[in-house]
Structure formats: structure tokens, C-alpha cells
Design an enzyme around this catalytic site. Sequence first.
Site, short mmCIF file in Angstrom:
data_model
loop_
_atom_site.label_atom_id
_atom_site.label_comp_id
_atom_site.label_asym_id
_atom_site.label_seq_id
_atom_site.Cartn_x
_atom_site.Cartn_y
_atom_site.Cartn_z
N GLU A 295 6.90 -21.80 7.57
CA GLU A 295 7.48 -20.93 8.59
C GLU A 295 8.56 -21.61 9.42
O GLU A 295 9.21 -20.96 10.25
CB GLU A 295 6.39 -20.41 9.53
CG GLU A 295 5.79 -21.46 10.46
CD GLU A 295 4.83 -20.84 11.46
OE1 GLU A 295 5.00 -21.11 12.66
OE2 GLU A 295 3.92 -20.09 11.05
N GLU B 50 0.80 -1.23 0.00
CA GLU B 50 0.00 0.00 0.00
C GLU B 50 0.83 1.28 0.00
O GLU B 50 0.36 2.32 -0.44
CB GLU B 50 -0.93 0.01 1.22
CG GLU B 50 -2.05 -1.02 1.12
CD GLU B 50 -2.99 -0.98 2.32
OE1 GLU B 50 -2.58 -0.44 3.36
OE2 GLU B 50 -4.11 -1.47 2.18
#
Length: 599
Positions: free
Chosen positions: A115, A84
Site C-alpha cells: 500500500e 458480486e
Amino acid sequence: MTSSSLPPTEQRHPLSARIDQLPTRDILALINDEDATVAAVVRSALPQMEQAVAAIAQRLADGGTLHYVGAGTSGRMAVLDAAEVPPTYGFPAQRIVAHLAGGIGAMQGAVEHAEDGAADGAAAVADVAANDVVMGVAASGTTPFVLGALHEAGQRGAFTIGLTSNPDAPLISEAALAIVVATGPEVITGSTRMKAASAQKMVLQAISTTVMIKLGRVRSNLMLGVQPTNHKLKQRAGRIVAELTQQPEEVITALLEQHHYDVAAVLDALPVLTRDGPAASPAASDSIVLGIDIGGSGLRAVALNGADQRPLSAQEFRFDTEGSSFSLFPPEAAEALYDYVRQLADSGATVTLIGVGMAGAEYHPQRVSALQEGLQSVFPHARAIITSDSVASYVGAVGTGAGALLTVGTGSIAVASDGTQVWRRVDGLGFLAGDLGSGAWLGREAAWRAISGITQRAPHAEALESAFLAHFGSLDDYISRVHSADAPSALLASFARKVTELAASGDQSAIALCNAAVDHLFETARQAADGLSPSVTLSGGLLSEGSWLRARLISRLQQAGLEVQAPPHSASQGAAILAQRYVEGGLPEAFSQQVLGQA
């Protein structure tokens, strides 16, 4: 493993143990009550967030990159923030990057064991440099992918930040700076997409927003770098310019189209209003003070109400940087200016006074004489006061009191005054003798560096060479254009903005050139301000809001203890203000001595 030995984010919440038996409204109320605690938790971390902003802004100003690293929901929050920032602030997307365990496919679904690989995290940041920042985001603070990335980044000299909701997380000791937002157990045990994720989003967006403000990509509370990728954003760009300038819609639209919807560039071309209020409309009885700024590659004019100096409207005219005699006020510029004044006259207003700041006026008395004659022919009933563009810029930026101003465009100059008798000038000697760090200097140095690579006299600087050839054509074309140009300084300066864009994208050759420019500009500003002013105001096209050079120079000046200010008025407004105070007899000696001609 007992519940008490688990990270807080994995522990059971006592208030929600019977949530599956509650009515719908009570479930929603319980979730909302827990969400309401997040803001206070984030506020407790403001001191660490402030440190993060300082570290990130400094390194981004130096050409570094911000890397986010995360897995699962934490990584998705990081991806969201990284995605963004560029369209919101016009910041290069390659310089704020998110590394998500499992790759982009993990945005929409779980990737098994992604992960768990510390080596994978280390590999994700294998290319980071010492001027980069790596921020690991992990609610539990135990994620191997994130820990591996932080360890590798630290080994490579990057500044590391850890964001976690676990006060006892291993991540805290792995990072140079830890931000702990202790959101506690979740309503649904272990569901860190709830409070922990909300806190992460709040922290990330607060830090990245503040960094963009510190880098000059916001004016007032309006974004300067909004990317006009659709109709809605083009409309927003127009509203931003309108809010800051109060110019007519047709003027704003024309300038936005001319500058490819670059809001910062349009604001440089218009008088930006202060908080005193919006521009007024001229009444039939208004007398107009016209301010004109003639630079190396353009003319800007602004009409001020003679009674209160409020801006009424503005006009910009760009010169052909390879034309003849453009710096002598070319006929097409005079014609554009005449049309502008005629529009003012149609409203019933009359130009009674003209203030002009002209580049090189102090070195070219014949140009001052030529300008006097031209103004008298166009405005036979108006009085004109002519000074150098540096004086007009100073009055617009600082006023007629004590201060210092560094202006960087085609040339570079710093001026300072004690507001009474002292007028100090540093550099502004022209690109052949000085103007160190200016657009012409940077364009020339960049051209030399590109040519050295093209002719194999130095290692290749591929991005710089490509930009050079795209801008000037072939090497023969460049030589021909430079030697035939009436103003080679303006031609060279036209390449400088591309160099700063390359620096902002992380190109090391461009960064080295821009850092050298910053070194010169810092010394110019420091010498001017020494003993006269504790602050420096920055102006000029090369130091426009959001530019790479501006951000880096601000950092240098602040490190030296100098306060940095933005100019409240343009050079064209400064020319008008100076002229009015001169004829009224209220101009201090330091400034009245800078008047070079009258008509």
C-alpha cells in the site's frame, strides 16, 4: 506522534481500554454496540452517495468503467463489491474492476509494503479514460497507493471519488467527490476491518445497487440480469418471471430455456402484470379478448378477461427472419396461434374479440386485407379490429390519454397524442427511408463499419469485425443473405443486439455506433413529445430493461427535462384494450382514426 494527531481510525477507544478484562458476553455486547452506530454514520453521507450514483450511472451509460482502488481491508471490500455486481445484475465484469494493492494475492494475506507505493497506484489506473470513474477506498484516507491512483485518474480526466472514515484525510482534497463516514476509533485500536469496513461495505453496496437500478437492471425489487450459473439461480430466474407474470410453470420454463435464462428477454415476451394483482384463471363463462402484436420478427398474443381486462395467459412465436412472407402472418404462426386459442377453449373460454397491431399496416393495405381473411378463417365468430403496431404499443404503454411513446425494435417510431384529436407520428418510415437509430439501422451501420475494416477501406474495428463474421459468416455469405432475404431489415436488426453487447463491454467502435443511434432516437422522441407530453414512455426489444441503449437514452431524455416511464402493458395487451374500447364506443377520435381494418 500524539494520539490526538492520529487519524480517528488509529486512535484508542476509551470505552474499550479494558476490553481484555471483560467477560465474553460483555465483549460481544461492546462490539455490537459500536457496530450499531455505523448505519447512522452512513445515513449522514447519503447526499454525497447520491452524487456518486448520478456520476457513476451517467458514465456507465456512456460506456465507461467503474474502477475501485484500495489496499488491505478497504481494498478487499472493493474487490467483494466488484465481484458480486456482474452475476447479480448481468453487468459486464470488465466494466466494474477492483485494483487491490499487492494484487489478488492480497485478498488472503498481507503483501509487504504493497500500500506504500503511490506509483503503483498510478500504474493501476494508467488506462482509465475520461468517461470512467475511479473510486478510492481508504479508512484512514492516507494510503499512498490510493492517493496515487486518484491523482493519476484525475489527470486523465476520469471522475474521482474518495471513500474514507477520516474527516481530515488527504484523500478528500485529491478526489472530485468525497464520501466521509466518520466511524471513529475502533474497539481494537487501528482494526479498521471492524466499523470502518462495515461502513465501506454498506456504502459500496448501496451505491452499486442503486446504480444498477438506475441502469434498468431491476424491475420492482427483482433482479433482471441474474446469471444462471447454477441450479439455484435458474430456479431464482423462474421465480422472478413467475412473480412478474403469473404464467404457468411450463410456459416460463420453456421461454427461459428458449432465451438461455435471460430474464429480461423472457419478460419482453410475456405480459408483465401491474400492482393491481395476479393474473386470473379463465372461468367457463369468460369471454376472451385476444390481443395480437405482429412485429418484424415475431408474433405475441395475450388473452385478456373480457370483463376486467386482466391477463390470463400469453404466447410468443418467433418468425424466420429470412423466410418468405413472414410479415403477412405465416401459416406456422397461424397454426401456433390456433393451438393457443384451442387451449383457451378447452378451459371453457371463448374468444369474442380480437385486437391486432401489425407492423407496416398503414403502408400495406393488402396485408391488412390478407390478415382480415386469415383471422376470419381461424376465428369465424369473433370480431377483429386491426391497427398499426405503433398504435397498439401506445395504448398498452400510455393508454388513450395524452402522452408520447418511443418504440425501438427492428424499426423505430415515436407517436404522441393529446388524448383527444391530435395524433403525431415521427419516423417509422422503414429502414430504407428512416427508422433512424432502430435495430435495422444499427445493424446496417455496424455491418458497414465492419465491412470497411475487413476490406481495408477504414481502420480495423477488430471486435466488431469478429462479431460480424461470427453472426453472418463470410462477406460473401452476408451479401447473399441480405439480397435473398424477404425482410432484410429483420436480418440486419438481428445483428444490433450483438453491437449493443459490444458497447456495454466497452468497445469503442460499438459505443460510437450506439451513441449515434441514441442521438437519432433522442431527436425522434423529442419531436414527438414537443408540446404534447412532458414524459416519454420507452418500449421495444432494443430498449429492453438493462440494455445499453436504454440507459444512455434515458440519461439524454432526462437531461432535456423529459420524464421517462416504463410501459405497464405490452403492445399485444394494448391491441386488445384498443379493440374493446373501440367496439364499446369509448375511443377518442385520435385513436379511432387509426383503425385500419375490421373483420
